[in-house]
Motif scaffolding. Structure first.
Motif, PDB file in Angstrom:
ATOM      1  N   GLY A   3      23.384   6.304  10.468  1.00 54.17           N
ATOM      2  CA  GLY A   3      22.346   6.059  11.769  1.00 54.17           C
ATOM      3  C   GLY A   3      21.945   4.264  11.460  1.00 54.17           C
ATOM      4  N   ARG A   4      21.192   4.016   9.982  1.00 54.16           N
ATOM      5  CA  ARG A   4      20.578   3.415  10.180  1.00 54.16           C
ATOM      6  C   ARG A   4      21.360   1.847   9.906  1.00 54.16           C
ATOM      7  N   GLN A   5      22.986   2.307   9.544  1.00 58.97           N
ATOM      8  CA  GLN A   5      23.850   1.087   9.354  1.00 58.97           C
ATOM      9  C   GLN A   5      23.973   0.012  10.551  1.00 58.97           C
ATOM     10  N   GLY A   6      24.277   0.469  11.739  1.00 59.99           N
ATOM     11  CA  GLY A   6      24.409  -1.002  12.556  1.00 59.99           C
ATOM     12  C   GLY A   6      23.065  -1.384  13.021  1.00 59.99           C
ATOM     13  N   GLY A   7      23.436  -2.366  13.753  1.00 57.60           N
ATOM     14  CA  GLY A   7      22.446  -2.832  14.320  1.00 57.60           C
ATOM     15  C   GLY A   7      21.669  -4.111  13.589  1.00 57.60           C
ATOM     16  N   LYS A   8      20.197  -4.194  13.941  1.00 55.44           N
ATOM     17  CA  LYS A   8      19.994  -5.366  13.285  1.00 55.44           C
ATOM     18  C   LYS A   8      18.914  -4.813  12.255  1.00 55.44           C
ATOM     19  N   MET A   9      18.711  -5.739  10.934  1.00 58.77           N
ATOM     20  CA  MET A   9      18.511  -4.665   9.932  1.00 58.77           C
ATOM     21  C   MET A   9      16.734  -5.546   9.897  1.00 58.77           C
ATOM     22  N   LYS A  10      15.346  -4.231   9.759  1.00 60.12           N
ATOM     23  CA  LYS A  10      14.287  -4.736   9.461  1.00 60.12           C
ATOM     24  C   LYS A  10      14.142  -5.968   7.476  1.00 60.12           C
ATOM     25  N   PRO A  11      13.834  -6.810   8.392  1.00 60.46           N
ATOM     26  CA  PRO A  11      13.096  -7.872   7.372  1.00 60.46           C
ATOM     27  C   PRO A  11      12.261  -7.205   6.258  1.00 60.46           C
ATOM     28  N   LEU A  12      12.306  -7.250   4.828  1.00 54.46           N
ATOM     29  CA  LEU A  12      11.757  -6.631   4.016  1.00 54.46           C
ATOM     30  C   LEU A  12       9.895  -7.625   3.866  1.00 54.46           C
ATOM     31  N   LYS A  13       9.291  -6.600   3.235  1.00 54.80           N
ATOM     32  CA  LYS A  13       7.830  -6.986   3.782  1.00 54.80           C
ATOM     33  C   LYS A  13       7.204  -7.409   2.510  1.00 54.80           C
ATOM     34  N   GLN A  14       6.905  -8.577   2.871  1.00 56.11           N
ATOM     35  CA  GLN A  14       6.416  -9.868   1.540  1.00 56.11           C
ATOM     36  C   GLN A  14       5.137  -9.698   1.657  1.00 56.11           C
ATOM     37  N   LYS A  15       4.673  -9.909   0.231  1.00 51.70           N
ATOM     38  CA  LYS A  15       3.359  -9.924   0.238  1.00 51.70           C
ATOM     39  C   LYS A  15       2.771 -10.720   0.488  1.00 51.70           C
ATOM     40  N   LYS A  16       1.591 -10.306   0.756  1.00 55.56           N
ATOM     41  CA  LYS A  16       0.669 -11.826   1.178  1.00 55.56           C
ATOM     42  C   LYS A  16       0.129 -12.895   0.137  1.00 55.56           C
ATOM     43  N   LYS A  17      -0.115 -14.229   0.259  1.00 57.03           N
ATOM     44  CA  LYS A  17      -0.191 -15.279  -0.481  1.00 57.03           C
ATOM     45  C   LYS A  17      -1.841 -14.864  -0.747  1.00 57.03           C
ATOM     46  N   GLN A  18      -2.076 -15.249  -2.528  1.00 50.27           N
ATOM     47  CA  GLN A  18      -3.555 -15.120  -2.726  1.00 50.27           C
ATOM     48  C   GLN A  18      -4.346 -16.463  -3.009  1.00 50.27           C
ATOM     49  N   GLN A  19      -5.455 -16.820  -1.707  1.00 45.51           N
ATOM     50  CA  GLN A  19      -5.938 -17.835  -1.499  1.00 45.51           C
ATOM     51  C   GLN A  19      -6.647 -18.604  -3.782  1.00 45.51           C
ATOM     52  N   GLN A  20      -5.876 -19.778  -3.577  1.00 45.03           N
ATOM     53  CA  GLN A  20      -5.891 -20.140  -5.064  1.00 45.03           C
ATOM     54  C   GLN A  20      -7.363 -20.989  -4.927  1.00 45.03           C
ATOM     55  N   ASP A  21      -8.145 -20.556  -5.725  1.00 44.98           N
ATOM     56  CA  ASP A  21      -9.170 -21.097  -6.514  1.00 44.98           C
ATOM     57  C   ASP A  21      -8.659 -23.078  -5.979  1.00 44.98           C
ATOM     58  N   ILE A  22     -10.037 -23.920  -5.797  1.00 45.83           N
ATOM     59  CA  ILE A  22      -9.230 -24.906  -5.459  1.00 45.83           C
ATOM     60  C   ILE A  22     -10.596 -25.384  -6.305  1.00 45.83           C
ATOM     61  N   ASP A  23     -10.649 -26.194  -7.669  1.00 42.42           N
ATOM     62  CA  ASP A  23     -11.293 -27.310  -7.838  1.00 42.42           C
ATOM     63  C   ASP A  23     -11.997 -28.686  -7.200  1.00 42.42           C
ATOM     64  N   PRO A  24     -13.101 -28.958  -7.276  1.00 43.67           N
ATOM     65  CA  PRO A  24     -13.239 -30.228  -7.298  1.00 43.67           C
ATOM     66  C   PRO A  24     -12.655 -31.199  -7.893  1.00 43.67           C
ATOM     67  N   GLU A  25     -12.026 -31.370  -8.624  1.00 40.35           N
ATOM     68  CA  GLU A  25     -11.269 -32.476  -9.756  1.00 40.35           C
ATOM     69  C   GLU A  25      -9.813 -32.170  -9.462  1.00 40.35           C
ATOM     70  N   ASP A  26      -9.128 -30.904  -8.950  1.00 41.24           N
ATOM     71  CA  ASP A  26      -7.988 -30.728  -8.678  1.00 41.24           C
ATOM     72  C   ASP A  26      -7.586 -31.126  -6.742  1.00 41.24           C
ATOM     73  N   LEU A  27      -8.427 -30.967  -6.182  1.00 37.21           N
ATOM     74  CA  LEU A  27      -8.508 -32.155  -4.806  1.00 37.21           C
ATOM     75  C   LEU A  27      -8.797 -33.174  -5.115  1.00 37.21           C
TER      76      LEU A  27
END
Length: 64
Positions: A3-27
């Protein structure tokens, strides 16, 4: 038949992006790169419009 073959398939769940630690030097480095890119773009637009690259330099006198 499945029963799952027809129709629109659900998109795969993606992992949330982690907040990167931004150094003042990099900024600061990223800001400097943005400023350099803006200056280069402005210079290229001046070159395309026919303006001289350097404003000063050695002035020649009319005397020989």
């Amino acid at each position: 038949m499945s029963g799952r073959q027809g129709g629109k398939m659900k998109p795969l769940k993606q992992k949330k992006k982690q907040q990167q630690d931004i150094d003042p030097e990099d900024l600061a480095f990223k800001e400097k790169q943005k400023a350099d890119a803006a200056a280069k773009k402005a210079m290229m637009s001046n070159v395309k419009s026919g303006k001289p690259l350097v404003g000063g330099g050695i002035k020649k006198s009319g005397k020989k």
